[in-house]
Design an enzyme around this catalytic site. Structure first.
Site, PDB file in Angstrom:
ATOM      1  N   SER A  69      -4.726   2.885   4.081  1.00  0.00           N
ATOM      2  CA  SER A  69      -4.830   2.185   2.808  1.00  0.00           C
ATOM      3  C   SER A  69      -4.910   0.672   3.047  1.00  0.00           C
ATOM      4  O   SER A  69      -5.710  -0.039   2.415  1.00  0.00           O
ATOM      5  CB  SER A  69      -3.615   2.548   1.940  1.00  0.00           C
ATOM      6  OG  SER A  69      -3.754   2.049   0.653  1.00  0.00           O
TER       7      SER A  69
ATOM      8  N   LYS B 218       0.799  -1.226   0.000  1.00  0.00           N
ATOM      9  CA  LYS B 218       0.000   0.000   0.000  1.00  0.00           C
ATOM     10  C   LYS B 218       0.840   1.288   0.000  1.00  0.00           C
ATOM     11  O   LYS B 218       0.469   2.293   0.593  1.00  0.00           O
ATOM     12  CB  LYS B 218      -0.998   0.041   1.188  1.00  0.00           C
ATOM     13  CG  LYS B 218      -1.790  -1.216   1.442  1.00  0.00           C
ATOM     14  CD  LYS B 218      -2.304  -1.900   0.207  1.00  0.00           C
ATOM     15  CE  LYS B 218      -3.329  -1.141  -0.560  1.00  0.00           C
ATOM     16  NZ  LYS B 218      -3.578  -1.785  -1.893  1.00  0.00           N
TER      17      LYS B 218
ATOM     18  N   HIS C 149       7.137  -7.478  -2.376  1.00  0.00           N
ATOM     19  CA  HIS C 149       6.795  -6.827  -1.105  1.00  0.00           C
ATOM     20  C   HIS C 149       7.614  -7.424   0.039  1.00  0.00           C
ATOM     21  O   HIS C 149       7.425  -7.053   1.193  1.00  0.00           O
ATOM     22  CB  HIS C 149       5.323  -7.061  -0.759  1.00  0.00           C
ATOM     23  CG  HIS C 149       4.353  -6.190  -1.497  1.00  0.00           C
ATOM     24  ND1 HIS C 149       4.583  -4.865  -1.767  1.00  0.00           N
ATOM     25  CD2 HIS C 149       3.118  -6.456  -1.989  1.00  0.00           C
ATOM     26  CE1 HIS C 149       3.533  -4.367  -2.406  1.00  0.00           C
ATOM     27  NE2 HIS C 149       2.641  -5.303  -2.554  1.00  0.00           N
TER      28      HIS C 149
HETATM   29  P1  A3P Z   1      -4.948   4.808  -0.978  1.00  0.00           P
HETATM   30  O1  A3P Z   1      -5.552   3.532  -0.506  1.00  0.00           O
HETATM   31  O2  A3P Z   1      -4.491   5.699   0.138  1.00  0.00           O
HETATM   32  O3  A3P Z   1      -5.821   5.547  -1.933  1.00  0.00           O
HETATM   33  P2  A3P Z   1      -0.165  -0.320  -3.618  1.00  0.00           P
HETATM   34  O4  A3P Z   1      -0.226  -0.264  -5.093  1.00  0.00           O
HETATM   35  O5  A3P Z   1       1.220  -0.404  -3.061  1.00  0.00           O
HETATM   36  O6  A3P Z   1      -1.102  -1.327  -3.066  1.00  0.00           O
HETATM   37  O7  A3P Z   1      -0.663   1.135  -3.088  1.00  0.00           O
HETATM   38  C1  A3P Z   1      -1.995   1.541  -3.268  1.00  0.00           C
HETATM   39  C2  A3P Z   1      -2.096   3.016  -2.915  1.00  0.00           C
HETATM   40  O8  A3P Z   1      -1.469   3.794  -3.950  1.00  0.00           O
HETATM   41  C3  A3P Z   1      -3.549   3.457  -2.827  1.00  0.00           C
HETATM   42  O9  A3P Z   1      -3.602   4.442  -1.786  1.00  0.00           O
HETATM   43  C4  A3P Z   1      -3.750   4.067  -4.215  1.00  0.00           C
HETATM   44  O10 A3P Z   1      -4.836   4.962  -4.288  1.00  0.00           O
HETATM   45  C5  A3P Z   1      -2.412   4.771  -4.427  1.00  0.00           C
HETATM   46  N1  A3P Z   1      -2.186   5.080  -5.851  1.00  0.00           N
HETATM   47  C6  A3P Z   1      -2.316   4.258  -6.922  1.00  0.00           C
HETATM   48  N2  A3P Z   1      -2.122   4.925  -8.068  1.00  0.00           N
HETATM   49  C7  A3P Z   1      -1.854   6.212  -7.720  1.00  0.00           C
HETATM   50  C8  A3P Z   1      -1.601   7.410  -8.471  1.00  0.00           C
HETATM   51  N3  A3P Z   1      -1.557   7.416  -9.808  1.00  0.00           N
HETATM   52  N4  A3P Z   1      -1.381   8.550  -7.789  1.00  0.00           N
HETATM   53  C9  A3P Z   1      -1.413   8.564  -6.435  1.00  0.00           C
HETATM   54  N5  A3P Z   1      -1.668   7.481  -5.667  1.00  0.00           N
HETATM   55  C10 A3P Z   1      -1.893   6.306  -6.308  1.00  0.00           C
END
Ligand code: A3P
Length: 316
Positions: free
Chosen positions: A139, A36, A109
């Site tokens: 998240s 996340k 991860h």
């Molecule tokens: P949130 O849940 O706070 O919205 P991962 O890919 O490591 O699982 O992380 C997911 C997080 O990255 C989510 O956060 C998601 O919304 C955010 N995320 C994904 N694409 C993004 C983008 N283009 N810009 C900003 N945040 C992004």
């Protein structure tokens, strides 16, 4: 310390030995993240930096084929659940990491001590993305609400326990509890994941990025990545990549949303949207944390980073 064969968040079995002995090519590029923390975002950016901003070239390819997670891929032979999960990520049956042409981009991860030995021995390039742990906690909460729970007890995939609210989740984010491996991916807390890479941030093969800096100035980060990877990008390509990887653009990008995984594995309803591209941004935790939760978090966080000069940005 987790033993040699461990179980991680989606409930699949993983041989740490197999991962440690995985043969890395000297030109492999690793994307390493705590969960996340912007993995999906970087899985969109990296291939475009590598191909000079050619969006058409990646349009039809699932991002988990472009940048497969080694721990998922290396467990599919032994674990039918993982095979199913990979299918939902749109990874074709029979897909192998050694089919990828060099330079491969590989994700993980896993914390540093579980990673292939070759990463250190061959000094391959590592891009590490860290995000402030308060937003990571929120998240993760939304992600875990729907995620498969661990199979530790039943050896069968079962639906996650439905967290009543964030206050039920937060103590599990702080602590590693035997049955909450879905909260802590491989039994690793945030600081145990981030600090070893922060300490290595000046190594020539390591690029340590902060999610918050990507939010602040994505173009600058795209340039930094290109420089690290020895790729020349025109200003036009930097603009194109940054526009394509903006939050709004990714919100509408089916390949980035991993929609099959969300609907079939996490059980997320289409109208709820994907937890991989959910709200994004910095400081969302302030809408959820109570004053008391924030005080507890600050106390624990100070303990986590004691002795380190790492500074994370909690709000912009
Ligand atoms: P949130 O849940 O706070 O919205 P991962 O890919 O490591 O699982 O992380 C997911 C997080 O990255 C989510 O956060 C998601 O919304 C955010 N995320 C994904 N694409 C993004 C983008 N283009 N810009 C900003 N945040 C992004």
């Amino acid at each position: 310390m987790v033993d040699a064969v461990t179980i991680v968040n989606a409930g699949f079995k993983l041989s740490i030995d197999k991962i440690k002995n995985f043969e890395v090519r000297s030109d492999d590029i690793f994307l390493l993240t705590f969960q996340k923390s912007g993995t999906t975002w970087m899985k969109e950016i990296l291939p475009l930096v590598m191909n000079g901003g050619d969006i058409d070239a990646i349009t039809g390819t699932p991002r988990d084929v472009l940048i497969p997670h080694i721990e998922f891929q290396l467990s599919v032979d032994e674990d039918p659940v993982m095979r199913e999960v990979q299918k939902q990520f749109l990874v074709p049956d029979g897909f192998q990491l050694d089919q990828l042409v060099s330079p491969r981009m590989l994700g993980s991860h896993l914390r540093s001590e579980f990673l292939p030995r070759d990463i250190d021995e061959k000094r391959v390039k590592v891009i590490y993305v860290a995000r402030n742990p308060k937003d990571v906690a929120i998240s993760s909460y939304y992600f875990c609400k729907g995620a498969l729970s661990s199979r530790i007890e039943t050896n069968e995939p079962v639906k996650a326990k439905a967290y009543q609210d964030f206050s039920e989740f937060l103590p599990e984010f702080f602590e590693i509890k035997a049955r909450t491996h879905k909260v802590h991916y491989d039994g690793t807390k945030w600081h145990e994941h981030v600090l070893p890479w922060w300490e290595r941030r000046h190594d020539r093969n390591v690029l340590f990025l902060k999610y918050e800096d990507m939010i602040r100035d994505l173009k600058a980060c795209v340039r930094q990545i290109a420089e690290f990877l020895d790729v020349h990008l025109t200003d036009g390509a930097v603009d194109k990549i940054s526009d394509h990887c903006s939050f709004q653009s990714m919100k509408n990008n089916q390949m980035a949303l991993k929609s099959n995984f969300c609907t079939n594995v996490l059980g997320v309803k289409a109208e709820e949207g994907s937890p991989f591209v959910r709200i994004g941004g910095v400081g969302g935790w302030k809408n959820t944390f109570t004053v008391a939760q924030n005080e507890t978090f600050d106390e624990i966080y100070q303990e986590w980073i004691k002795g380190s000069d790492l500074e994370m940005t909690f709000e912009l």
